[in-house]
Enzyme design. Structure first.
Site, PDB file in Angstrom:
ATOM      1  N   SER A   1      43.334  23.186 -56.045  1.00 47.70           N
ATOM      2  CA  SER A   1      42.518  24.225 -55.416  1.00 47.70           C
ATOM      3  C   SER A   1      42.507  25.481 -56.276  1.00 47.70           C
ATOM      4  O   SER A   1      43.563  26.074 -56.540  1.00 47.70           O
ATOM      5  CB  SER A   1      43.070  24.578 -54.034  1.00 47.70           C
ATOM      6  OG  SER A   1      42.468  25.796 -53.607  1.00 47.70           O
TER       7      SER A   1
ATOM      8  N   HIS B   1      38.919  21.418 -56.191  1.00 47.84           N
ATOM      9  CA  HIS B   1      38.726  21.834 -54.795  1.00 47.84           C
ATOM     10  C   HIS B   1      38.411  23.332 -54.763  1.00 47.84           C
ATOM     11  O   HIS B   1      39.138  24.145 -55.344  1.00 47.84           O
ATOM     12  CB  HIS B   1      40.007  21.533 -54.009  1.00 47.84           C
ATOM     13  CG  HIS B   1      39.913  21.769 -52.544  1.00 47.84           C
ATOM     14  ND1 HIS B   1      39.340  20.878 -51.661  1.00 47.84           N
ATOM     15  CD2 HIS B   1      40.337  22.824 -51.787  1.00 47.84           C
ATOM     16  CE1 HIS B   1      39.413  21.356 -50.426  1.00 47.84           C
ATOM     17  NE2 HIS B   1      40.004  22.545 -50.477  1.00 47.84           N
TER      18      HIS B   1
ATOM     19  N   ASP C   1      37.660  26.558 -52.345  1.00 46.73           N
ATOM     20  CA  ASP C   1      37.841  27.081 -50.991  1.00 46.73           C
ATOM     21  C   ASP C   1      36.998  28.324 -50.762  1.00 46.73           C
ATOM     22  O   ASP C   1      37.280  29.379 -51.327  1.00 46.73           O
ATOM     23  CB  ASP C   1      39.316  27.435 -50.789  1.00 46.73           C
ATOM     24  CG  ASP C   1      40.180  26.192 -50.639  1.00 46.73           C
ATOM     25  OD1 ASP C   1      39.867  25.383 -49.745  1.00 46.73           O
ATOM     26  OD2 ASP C   1      41.136  26.039 -51.415  1.00 46.73           O
TER      27      ASP C   1
ATOM     28  N   MET D   1      35.813  31.189 -48.229  1.00 50.56           N
ATOM     29  CA  MET D   1      36.254  31.858 -46.993  1.00 50.56           C
ATOM     30  C   MET D   1      35.443  33.119 -46.754  1.00 50.56           C
ATOM     31  O   MET D   1      35.163  33.854 -47.705  1.00 50.56           O
ATOM     32  CB  MET D   1      37.729  32.248 -47.128  1.00 50.56           C
ATOM     33  CG  MET D   1      38.624  31.070 -47.437  1.00 50.56           C
ATOM     34  SD  MET D   1      40.312  31.634 -47.688  1.00 50.56           S
ATOM     35  CE  MET D   1      41.125  30.058 -47.957  1.00 50.56           C
TER      36      MET D   1
ATOM     37  N   HIS E   1      34.947  23.230 -50.030  1.00 53.45           N
ATOM     38  CA  HIS E   1      35.475  23.320 -48.661  1.00 53.45           C
ATOM     39  C   HIS E   1      35.007  24.638 -48.052  1.00 53.45           C
ATOM     40  O   HIS E   1      35.520  25.704 -48.400  1.00 53.45           O
ATOM     41  CB  HIS E   1      37.007  23.235 -48.759  1.00 53.45           C
ATOM     42  CG  HIS E   1      37.726  23.414 -47.459  1.00 53.45           C
ATOM     43  ND1 HIS E   1      39.090  23.607 -47.390  1.00 53.45           N
ATOM     44  CD2 HIS E   1      37.292  23.417 -46.180  1.00 53.45           C
ATOM     45  CE1 HIS E   1      39.454  23.725 -46.131  1.00 53.45           C
ATOM     46  NE2 HIS E   1      38.374  23.631 -45.375  1.00 53.45           N
TER      47      HIS E   1
ATOM     48  N   MET F   1      34.812  27.339 -45.357  1.00 56.72           N
ATOM     49  CA  MET F   1      35.477  27.906 -44.171  1.00 56.72           C
ATOM     50  C   MET F   1      34.658  29.130 -43.789  1.00 56.72           C
ATOM     51  O   MET F   1      35.098  30.282 -43.948  1.00 56.72           O
ATOM     52  CB  MET F   1      36.931  28.273 -44.525  1.00 56.72           C
ATOM     53  CG  MET F   1      37.814  27.048 -44.697  1.00 56.72           C
ATOM     54  SD  MET F   1      39.327  27.386 -45.634  1.00 56.72           S
ATOM     55  CE  MET F   1      38.723  27.107 -47.293  1.00 56.72           C
TER      56      MET F   1
ATOM     57  N   MET G   1      43.357  19.320 -42.175  1.00 58.14           N
ATOM     58  CA  MET G   1      44.130  20.492 -42.599  1.00 58.14           C
ATOM     59  C   MET G   1      45.588  20.308 -42.172  1.00 58.14           C
ATOM     60  O   MET G   1      45.862  20.013 -41.007  1.00 58.14           O
ATOM     61  CB  MET G   1      43.592  21.771 -41.966  1.00 58.14           C
ATOM     62  CG  MET G   1      42.180  22.188 -42.380  1.00 58.14           C
ATOM     63  SD  MET G   1      41.914  22.377 -44.144  1.00 58.14           S
ATOM     64  CE  MET G   1      43.119  23.640 -44.572  1.00 58.14           C
TER      65      MET G   1
ATOM     66  N   PHE H   1      44.705  30.728 -46.171  1.00 61.40           N
ATOM     67  CA  PHE H   1      45.603  31.168 -47.237  1.00 61.40           C
ATOM     68  C   PHE H   1      46.246  29.983 -47.941  1.00 61.40           C
ATOM     69  O   PHE H   1      46.518  28.959 -47.304  1.00 61.40           O
ATOM     70  CB  PHE H   1      46.713  32.059 -46.659  1.00 61.40           C
ATOM     71  CG  PHE H   1      46.165  33.232 -45.904  1.00 61.40           C
ATOM     72  CD1 PHE H   1      45.790  34.395 -46.572  1.00 61.40           C
ATOM     73  CD2 PHE H   1      45.973  33.153 -44.532  1.00 61.40           C
ATOM     74  CE1 PHE H   1      45.254  35.467 -45.871  1.00 61.40           C
ATOM     75  CE2 PHE H   1      45.426  34.223 -43.823  1.00 61.40           C
ATOM     76  CZ  PHE H   1      45.062  35.382 -44.497  1.00 61.40           C
TER      77      PHE H   1
ATOM     78  N   ASP I   1      44.804  18.746 -46.943  1.00 60.37           N
ATOM     79  CA  ASP I   1      44.745  20.069 -47.575  1.00 60.37           C
ATOM     80  C   ASP I   1      45.738  21.010 -46.906  1.00 60.37           C
ATOM     81  O   ASP I   1      45.621  21.289 -45.707  1.00 60.37           O
ATOM     82  CB  ASP I   1      43.310  20.596 -47.428  1.00 60.37           C
ATOM     83  CG  ASP I   1      43.067  21.907 -48.158  1.00 60.37           C
ATOM     84  OD1 ASP I   1      43.973  22.400 -48.846  1.00 60.37           O
ATOM     85  OD2 ASP I   1      41.942  22.428 -48.027  1.00 60.37           O
ATOM     86  N   GLY I   2      46.693  21.506 -47.716  1.00 61.98           N
ATOM     87  CA  GLY I   2      47.627  22.521 -47.232  1.00 61.98           C
ATOM     88  C   GLY I   2      49.073  22.106 -47.398  1.00 61.98           C
ATOM     89  O   GLY I   2      49.507  21.101 -46.833  1.00 61.98           O
ATOM     90  N   GLY I   3      49.807  22.853 -48.213  1.00 58.08           N
ATOM     91  CA  GLY I   3      51.242  22.604 -48.354  1.00 58.08           C
ATOM     92  C   GLY I   3      51.588  21.301 -49.057  1.00 58.08           C
ATOM     93  O   GLY I   3      52.698  20.785 -48.873  1.00 58.08           O
TER      94      GLY I   3
HETATM   95  C1  DX5 Z   1      43.626  26.815 -47.141  1.00 56.97           C
HETATM   96  C2  DX5 Z   1      42.826  26.115 -48.220  1.00 56.97           C
HETATM   97  C3  DX5 Z   1      43.651  25.251 -49.110  1.00 56.97           C
HETATM   98  C4  DX5 Z   1      44.679  26.001 -49.898  1.00 56.97           C
HETATM   99  C5  DX5 Z   1      45.755  25.047 -50.290  1.00 56.97           C
HETATM  100  O1  DX5 Z   1      42.765  27.455 -46.269  1.00 56.97           O
HETATM  101  O2  DX5 Z   1      41.833  25.293 -47.647  1.00 56.97           O
HETATM  102  O3  DX5 Z   1      42.832  24.464 -49.965  1.00 56.97           O
HETATM  103  O4  DX5 Z   1      44.157  26.586 -51.053  1.00 56.97           O
HETATM  104  O5  DX5 Z   1      46.770  25.778 -50.888  1.00 56.97           O
HETATM  105  P1  DX5 Z   1      48.260  25.249 -50.930  1.00 56.97           P
HETATM  106  O6  DX5 Z   1      48.236  23.930 -51.674  1.00 56.97           O
HETATM  107  O7  DX5 Z   1      48.971  26.315 -51.668  1.00 56.97           O
HETATM  108  O8  DX5 Z   1      48.712  25.076 -49.518  1.00 56.97           O
HETATM  109 ZN    ZN Z   2      40.743  23.786 -48.944  1.00 58.70          ZN
END
Ligand code: DX5
Ligand code: ZN
Length: 227
Positions: free
Chosen positions: A10, A35, A37, A39, A68, A70, A139, A145, A175-177
């Protein structure tokens, strides 16, 4: 059906002052997809970048652009993202009342379509649209974030959604962590596409990106082989 594993770094975690160099670096470092993001400070409590920045990044890599969104509303902006170089556009089921129309619009623009759900949303909402998507994104953090902790409850949801997808030609993305520690949990549960932001970019240089992508890939591949 087992699809080849895709690792999608990302760009949210990249150095925004050097996006061109950063995207070339993760490309060379072994990213399968990129990827992106988006926002809007309304659907999620943060603002990132829009179509013009994606268009600028498009010049620096030929890799598949996994966009992606958001944002809400989403429909008025789909054409701009398609035109900026998106290959796949994912939209949140929570972003508006007309998910079906939005997915139709993405397909009509000649792009692959994805549907995303937040950790607190039940997977039943995606069942009616499984016939019109190329990807389901679950997610594993609340969106907005990078660098947040992985929410374990989504592992069981991943298993359930894998069963819902069945033989349909749909990728299952998480996606995430995602780290070398969490990737195996979702890979074993049926995920085939993994987004990773901080776990890749924390290295700060191309050699480190390659090492981090390889570590996530190896951990996920082992878990898939053992599943
Ligand atoms: C969160 C995003 C993710 C984020 C993932 O809203 O959609 O794609 O960038 O970041 P990490 O891998 O650090 O959780
Ligand atoms: Zn994402």
């Amino acid at each position: 059906m087992t699809r080849p594993l895709v690792i999608a770094p990302s760009m949210l975690a990249a150095d925004f002052a050097r996006l061109g160099e950063e995207i070339s670096a993760v490309d060379r470092a072994g990213a399968d997809w990129i990827h992106l993001d988006v926002m809007d400070g309304h659907f999620v409590p943060n603002i990132s970048f829009g179509p013009d920045v994606i268009r600028a990044m498009r010049k620096h890599t030929k890799k598949f652009f996994d966009v992606h969104l958001m944002i809400a509303p989403v429909d008025p902006y789909l054409a701009a993202f398609a035109d900026a170089g998106a290959d796949l556009i994912s939209v949140h089921a929570e972003a508006g009342p007309h998910l079906h129309r939005t997915l139709q619009a993405i397909r009509a623009l000649g792009k692959q379509a994805g549907v995303v759900i937040n950790p607190g949303t039940h997977e039943s909402v995606i069942e009616p649209v499984l016939g019109m998507v190329d990807l389901v994104l679950l997610m594993t953090v609340n969106p907005g974030f990078g660098g947040q902790a992985f929410i374990d409850d989504v592992v069981e949801k991943t298993r359930r959604v894998r069963r819902m997808i069945g033989d349909r030609p749909i990728r299952l993305e998480i996606d995430g962590g995602i780290t070398p520690e969490t990737a195996p949990l979702v890979a074993a549960a049926g995920a085939d596409t993994l987004v990773a932001g901080s776990a890749v970019f924390k290295a700060g240089n191309e050699e480190g990106y390659a090492r981090n992508i390889a570590a996530i890939r190896a951990a996920a591949e082992d878990a898939r082989a053992a599943a």
